[in-house]
Enzyme design. Sequence first.
Site, PDB file in Angstrom:
ATOM      1  CG  ASP A  67      -3.391   3.565   4.592  1.00 56.63           C
ATOM      2  OD1 ASP A  67      -4.430   3.024   4.989  1.00 56.63           O
ATOM      3  OD2 ASP A  67      -2.510   2.946   3.982  1.00 56.63           O
ATOM      4  CG  ASN A 136       5.164  -0.725  -3.950  1.00 55.50           C
ATOM      5  OD1 ASN A 136       4.676  -1.046  -2.863  1.00 55.50           O
ATOM      6  ND2 ASN A 136       4.917   0.427  -4.528  1.00 55.50           N
ATOM      7  CG  HIS A 138       2.652   0.096  -0.251  1.00 57.37           C
ATOM      8  ND1 HIS A 138       2.243   0.022  -1.566  1.00 57.37           N
ATOM      9  CD2 HIS A 138       1.586  -0.294   0.485  1.00 57.37           C
ATOM     10  CE1 HIS A 138       0.988  -0.382  -1.612  1.00 57.37           C
ATOM     11  NE2 HIS A 138       0.559  -0.594  -0.384  1.00 57.37           N
ATOM     12  CD  GLU A 143       3.238   3.641  -2.984  1.00 54.15           C
ATOM     13  OE1 GLU A 143       3.759   2.520  -2.766  1.00 54.15           O
ATOM     14  OE2 GLU A 143       2.279   3.794  -3.748  1.00 54.15           O
TER      15      GLU A 143
HETATM   16  C1  GLP Z   1      -3.189  -0.770   0.442  1.00 52.82           C
HETATM   17  C2  GLP Z   1      -3.030  -0.279   1.867  1.00 52.82           C
HETATM   18  C3  GLP Z   1      -1.927  -1.025   2.574  1.00 52.82           C
HETATM   19  C4  GLP Z   1      -2.070  -2.513   2.370  1.00 52.82           C
HETATM   20  C5  GLP Z   1      -2.000  -2.833   0.926  1.00 52.82           C
HETATM   21  C6  GLP Z   1      -2.044  -4.326   0.631  1.00 52.82           C
HETATM   22  O1  GLP Z   1      -2.268  -0.227  -0.430  1.00 52.82           O
HETATM   23  N1  GLP Z   1      -2.761   1.104   1.939  1.00 52.82           N
HETATM   24  O2  GLP Z   1      -1.958  -0.696   3.947  1.00 52.82           O
HETATM   25  O3  GLP Z   1      -1.056  -3.184   3.057  1.00 52.82           O
HETATM   26  O4  GLP Z   1      -3.111  -2.183   0.325  1.00 52.82           O
HETATM   27  O5  GLP Z   1      -3.258  -4.648   0.068  1.00 52.82           O
HETATM   28  P1  GLP Z   1      -3.782  -6.095  -0.260  1.00 52.82           P
HETATM   29  O6  GLP Z   1      -3.962  -6.796   1.026  1.00 52.82           O
HETATM   30  O7  GLP Z   1      -5.093  -5.824  -0.956  1.00 52.82           O
HETATM   31  O8  GLP Z   1      -2.779  -6.727  -1.140  1.00 52.82           O
END
Ligand code: GLP
Length: 268
Positions: A67, A136, A138, A143
């Site tokens: 993404d 959440n 995702h 989402e």
């Molecule tokens: C972002 C990314 C996700 C990732 C998530 C978790 O939202 N788009 O792909 O899995 O962060 O992040 P963290 O590892 O900082 O908790």
Amino acid sequence: MRTLVFPDRAGAVAAAASAVVAQLRQQPESVLGLATGGTMEALYEALIGAYRRGEVSFCGARSFNLDEYIGLSPEHPQSYAHYMQRRFFQHVDFPADATYLPDGASSEPEAAAGAYEADILRLGPIDLQLLGLGRNGHIGFNEPSSSLASRTRATRLTPSTLTANSRFFARGESQPSHAITMGIATILSAREILLLATGAEKAEAVAQLVEGPVSAFWPCTALQMHRDVTVILDEPAARDLRMVDHYRRDDGIGQADPVSIGVAQTGA
Ligand code: GLP
């Protein structure tokens, strides 16, 4: 789904890094699906270490990131393109033209998303897709309430994700509210998927992912529909799993395909 629980974050990260190294050794021209977020930082550090020790090379590989924020150029410090360069690509031997991210700076995000999906279809399939996990539930930026059949598209982030990711933005810095993300069906079309989640703030999403019903409200649960998913956890992230003792006892037999077990038994 194979669920592995490690005593701490370092053990979980090392296991995930070993899986990536093993994939590249077995298939140097692998197509990797890459993820961003705080959890992945330690994984990229471990992979850079393995590269420096001569244990792995990325020179034949290709990568597609999950993404990218809409409205940020690749040079913007908070863009995922910049994150990937700073935390990974510039430290290893990926060819410069072999690393792909969605074009978040495009004035036509839907067209950019379609072009990205087309690139994945043309150059894929992705051999090993890395995933983090949103609080959440995702995956990528899919989402809650995303279609389980979604492909790469432009999407709006939820307040929960904006709050969770606000820690990466300086006070007063504008934070994008939209992103281009691989869809859930895009993610499920990878040959193999490796999800890494650490810390107690992921425990509820992990419990849904591994033991909850499949639901668009917890997008990660779509992974239950894929036949080759490994979930790597530390103890705090595994805290709410009802069968955690069972997962802790994983001895590798879980890797066997049920069909091949059947064949072996017949032949014995
Ligand atoms: C972002 C990314 C996700 C990732 C998530 C978790 O939202 N788009 O792909 O899995 O962060 O992040 P963290 O590892 O900082 O908790």
